[in-house]
Design an enzyme around this catalytic site. Structure first.
Site, PDB file in Angstrom:
ATOM      1  N   GLN A 212       0.830  -1.202   0.000  1.00  0.00           N
ATOM      2  CA  GLN A 212       0.000   0.000   0.000  1.00  0.00           C
ATOM      3  C   GLN A 212       0.862   1.249   0.000  1.00  0.00           C
ATOM      4  OE1 GLN A 212      -3.856   0.531   2.328  1.00  0.00           O
ATOM      5  NE2 GLN A 212      -2.402   1.571   3.664  1.00  0.00           N
TER       6      GLN A 212
ATOM      7  N   ASP B 259     -10.075  -2.545  -3.105  1.00  0.00           N
ATOM      8  CA  ASP B 259      -9.647  -1.404  -2.300  1.00  0.00           C
ATOM      9  C   ASP B 259     -10.789  -0.420  -2.016  1.00  0.00           C
ATOM     10  OD1 ASP B 259      -7.503  -0.533  -0.858  1.00  0.00           O
ATOM     11  OD2 ASP B 259      -6.431   0.407  -2.519  1.00  0.00           O
TER      12      ASP B 259
ATOM     13  N   ASP C 189     -21.525  10.449 -10.628  1.00  0.00           N
ATOM     14  CA  ASP C 189     -20.456  10.281 -11.615  1.00  0.00           C
ATOM     15  C   ASP C 189     -20.788   9.125 -12.553  1.00  0.00           C
ATOM     16  OD1 ASP C 189     -17.657  10.145 -12.795  1.00  0.00           O
ATOM     17  OD2 ASP C 189     -17.324  11.629 -11.218  1.00  0.00           O
TER      18      ASP C 189
ATOM     19  N   HIS D 195     -14.041   6.902 -14.374  1.00  0.00           N
ATOM     20  CA  HIS D 195     -13.913   8.228 -13.773  1.00  0.00           C
ATOM     21  C   HIS D 195     -14.455   8.226 -12.341  1.00  0.00           C
ATOM     22  CE1 HIS D 195     -14.797  12.598 -13.314  1.00  0.00           C
ATOM     23  NE2 HIS D 195     -13.806  12.770 -14.183  1.00  0.00           N
TER      24      HIS D 195
ATOM     25  N   SER E 276     -11.338  17.210 -11.542  1.00  0.00           N
ATOM     26  CA  SER E 276     -12.119  16.035 -11.111  1.00  0.00           C
ATOM     27  C   SER E 276     -11.387  15.265 -10.037  1.00  0.00           C
ATOM     28  CB  SER E 276     -12.370  15.108 -12.302  1.00  0.00           C
ATOM     29  OG  SER E 276     -13.279  15.661 -13.208  1.00  0.00           O
TER      30      SER E 276
ATOM     31  N   ASN F  14     -11.447  22.304 -16.335  1.00  0.00           N
ATOM     32  CA  ASN F  14     -10.062  22.202 -16.828  1.00  0.00           C
ATOM     33  C   ASN F  14      -9.825  23.118 -18.025  1.00  0.00           C
ATOM     34  OD1 ASN F  14      -9.879  20.160 -14.936  1.00  0.00           O
ATOM     35  ND2 ASN F  14      -9.958  18.494 -16.428  1.00  0.00           N
TER      36      ASN F  14
END
Length: 560
Positions: A119, A161, A152, A188, A342, A281
């Site tokens: 990790q 995870d 999203d 995403h 994002s 962006n």
């Protein structure tokens, strides 16, 4: 010609709703109808106007007075006629704008990377926990009281995870069964989720709030990411609220404002929800919904705490957070490095969730103010259009909230159950109250009295007597403490003999001997009920109960 256009329109709408062709352009003739105010008659009127112009209702957004119709015409149709008809009825049309999943910046590593054997803590997570010069991660994670909702492209729930208890906040599954909330072909949304909540489990990466429970997910993008209507976003936000989320995080946007959008987010914030969105962006530009006053707009910084050159800047940027080269979860078990506002937004959303659950008495506006007030100032002194108030810092914000939010009040002492009132010869009982009232408990069964001065007997109770109806004596015939078990059976007297019990001519009652129950002009019912031969006081000669029939039988045909 018009038939062909309308059929083409229906086919396109079906494909869009079913996700068959996400590359189709948005329909420019899709509108919010303003002015119905949740009034059903006005809604019907707007529907009729739409139908008369060759259109249809696409969906509704909100409920009650906040309910808004969304209507659409064929893409090639001239919408001016519909506008004119709507205005004549007092309604206004507003374009349902397309919103886009804010793309990641070129040069990222989109590879799956496989499962990590060890990790690591992404630099962005370390950065937001910076404390003077040393990052200190929060180890004492609070109980979840204020959960988050991610709007999203989905959430790969099988990823090792990510928390497995994330739930679908949209029970109607707005994109259809082909695009469930717990899958993410675009990746995403899964990347965003990892930054917020990746588990501390000795593999992969760790999130801002590791293993955050009770996350809500609403999927609005298909596998190609692409775009979605503003109305779908607002519907998703309302689902987040209905599901109980207190924070909504969005990494999406478009270039045009909407009154309906603005009002919806204003209402959500007024309802106590914290809404956070990516600034965009596109450098010097405006991106909605982040540009609305009610929403926390987030810019992106790099590992040197410099604002990214592409991070959208304007007078509505609130704060900044790490958004360049951010590693997080993607696919079913992989990890990828992406850049963009994002990626910065979930750092802020995750920190906000951690702060709010550590300080649960705070309001949504106090959480927002803490993020702004304690952000590390960068760029021009004070707030500026690129960094906003600065880069978020968890520990400073936590200290601010501790000092400024109302402290949790003491846990209220349990309200003791009042003791059952007593009666009888007991110091705690009402003085000289040796006759039990309704609801009181006899201190001693010898203190219980019937209206005749003794305990209520089986005979008395089962003949219709009930001391609860006596204002001077509340002893219940069923109270085992005041006369024993007074259950009546077929072996006991019938219950309808007593004058004053409200039953006319039951047993031996007649018009003359029980006028309060049997008015003189009311004939006795026939035939009389059949009685068990085991009745107490049974007189074989009269074939009736001696308490019901006198020795002379009073002419009762059941009495001999």
């Amino acid at each position: 010609m018009y038939i062909y256009i309308y059929i083409s329109f229906l086919l396109q709408m079906r494909n869009l709703r079913n996700g068959a062709n996400a590359s189709l352009p948005a329909n420019p003739n899709r509108f919010y109808v303003l002015g119905t105010g949740g009034d059903i008659s006005k809604e019907h009127e707007a529907e009729e106007v739409t139908a008369s112009s060759g259109g249809s209702v696409a969906m509704t957004v909100g409920n009650g007075a906040r309910k808004t119709l969304v209507v659409e015409l064929p893409p090639q149709a001239n919408a001016q006629g519909l506008r004119n008809k709507m205005e004549a009825k007092g309604f206004t049309l507003e374009v349902d704008q397309p919103l886009y999943s804010i793309p990641t910046i070129e040069g990222d590593d989109p590879g799956q990377g496989g499962r990590r054997l060890a990790q690591s803590t992404p630099w962005g997570v370390l950065n937001v926990f910076q404390n003077d010069v040393t990052p200190i991660l929060e180890e004492n994670l609070p109980e979840m009281q204020h959960s988050i909702c991610i709007i999203d492209s989905g959430y790969e729930i099988v990823h090792p995870d990510l928390p497995k208890d994330a739930i679908n906040a949209d029970p109607g599954q707005g994109l259809g069964a082909s695009y469930p909330y717990n899958r993410d072909g675009c990746e995403h949304g899964t990347h965003v989720a990892g930054t917020i909540s990746a588990i501390d489990n000795d593999q992969g990466v760790i999130g801002v709030f590791p293993g955050a429970s009770d996350m809500k997910i609403v999927r609005v993008f298909r596998d190609s990411c692409g775009w979605q209507y503003s109305s779908r976003l607002l519907d998703a936000a309302n689902h987040c609220q209905t599901a109980g989320a207190k924070i909504i995080t969005m990494s999406l946007g478009g270039g045009s404002p909407s009154t309906t959008e603005r009002d919806t987010f204003d209402n959500l914030v007024d309802d106590g929800i914290l809404v956070i969105a990516a600034a965009g962006n596109n450098g010097n530009s405006i991106n909605y919904p982040a540009y609305y006053n009610s929403i926390v707009s987030v810019g992106a910084t790099d590992v040197n705490d410099n604002i990214a050159s592409w991070s959208t800047y304007n007078d509505q940027v609130d704060v900044s957070a790490p958004g360049v080269g951010i590693e997080s979860t993607t696919g079913e078990s992989g990890y990828s490095t992406y850049s963009g506002t994002s990626m910065a937004t979930p750092h802020v959303s995750g920190i906000a969730m951690l702060l709010w659950n550590r300080n649960p008495t705070c309001t949504n506006l106090q959480i927002r103010h803490a993020l702004q007030e304690t952000a590390e100032d960068r760029g021009d002194p004070g707030r500026d259009d690129k960094y906003g108030h600065g880069i978020i810092r968890f520990h400073d914000a936590d200290a601010w909230l501790l000092a400024n939010c109302p402290a949790p009040g003491p846990t209220p002492a349990p309200v003791p159950t009042p003791p059952t009132p007593l009666c009888g010869t007991n110091p705690a009982a009402t003085p000289n109250n040796d006759i039990c009232e309704d609801g009181e408990t006899c201190y001693n069964s010898n203190d219980c009295r019937s209206r005749t001065g003794g305990k209520p007997s089986n005979r008395y109770c089962c003949y219709g007597g009930d001391d609860r109806n006596d204002v001077t004596n509340g002893v219940s015939c069923a109270d085992s403490r005041c006369g024993g078990s007074q259950s009546c059976s077929t072996a006991t007297e019938p219950v309808y003999w007593t004058c004053g019990d409200g039953v006319c001519a039951g047993g031996g009652e007649t018009n003359t001997n029980c006028p309060q129950d049997c008015p003189l002009d009311t004939p006795a019912p026939t035939p009389f009920p059949t009685f068990q031969s085991t009745c107490k006081g049974y007189n074989a000669a009269c074939q009736r109960n001696t308490d019901c029939c006198s020795n002379k039988c009073r002419g009762n045909r059941r009495c001999g």
